[in-house]
Design a protein around this motif. Structure first.
Motif: not given
Length: 150
Positions: A40-48, A86-102
């Motif tokens: 997708s266009d733009g850089i909006i970081l997911p909630k972490s 106006n900025v949508p909340d983007i979350e990738f909870n499962e990915l976030d957990v795996r990235l934190r483990e790494a």
């Protein structure tokens, strides 16, 4: 050359075979939603979620937490300007957990997809391609043209 031969060259295919003679790595599968986010266009970081020892998840605070400054919630003072609402909340909870483990396992990581690294986006981060938070990882991946090409 068959497409099967090309696919065998992807990182997730060859790494398990050569892990003992390669750099320590962890393969994290990406969801279709995350792939669409990268495209997708733009850089909006997911909630972490919060990092280890941190209850807030971020060192930054929003205007809502601090209250209005100079009588206005916007930088320009104009109530009609775009706001964070106006900025949508983007979350990738499962990915976030795996990235934190790494990150916990390795301390810092160098994000890479099956074919390309995000080396072309190192300019956007003060630490280059070395990531110590999930936000660093998301920023490098989202900012990379090479990753989007993959």
């Amino acid at each position: 050359m068959l497409s099967k031969h090309v696919l065998n060259c992807s990182f997730s295919q060859w790494y398990p075979l050569f892990a003992n003679i390669s750099i320590d790595s962890k393969i994290v599968r990406l969801s279709d939603d995350f792939i669409q986010y990268l495209l997708s266009d733009g850089i909006i970081l997911p909630k972490s979620g919060p990092t280890a020892g941190d209850n807030t998840g971020s060192d930054w605070s929003s205007d809502e937490e601090n209250g209005p400054q100079n009588g206005s919630n916007s930088l320009s003072g104009d109530d009609d300007s775009d706001s964070d609402d106006n900025v949508p909340d983007i979350e990738f909870n499962e990915l976030d957990v795996r990235l934190r483990e790494a990150l916990q396992e390795f301390g810092s990581v160098f994000p890479k997809l099956n074919w390309s690294s995000c080396e072309d986006s190192r300019w956007i981060s003060a630490s280059g391609t070395r990531c110590t938070t999930t936000e660093d990882i998301y920023l490098l991946l989202k900012s990379s043209d090479r990753v989007v090409h993959d």
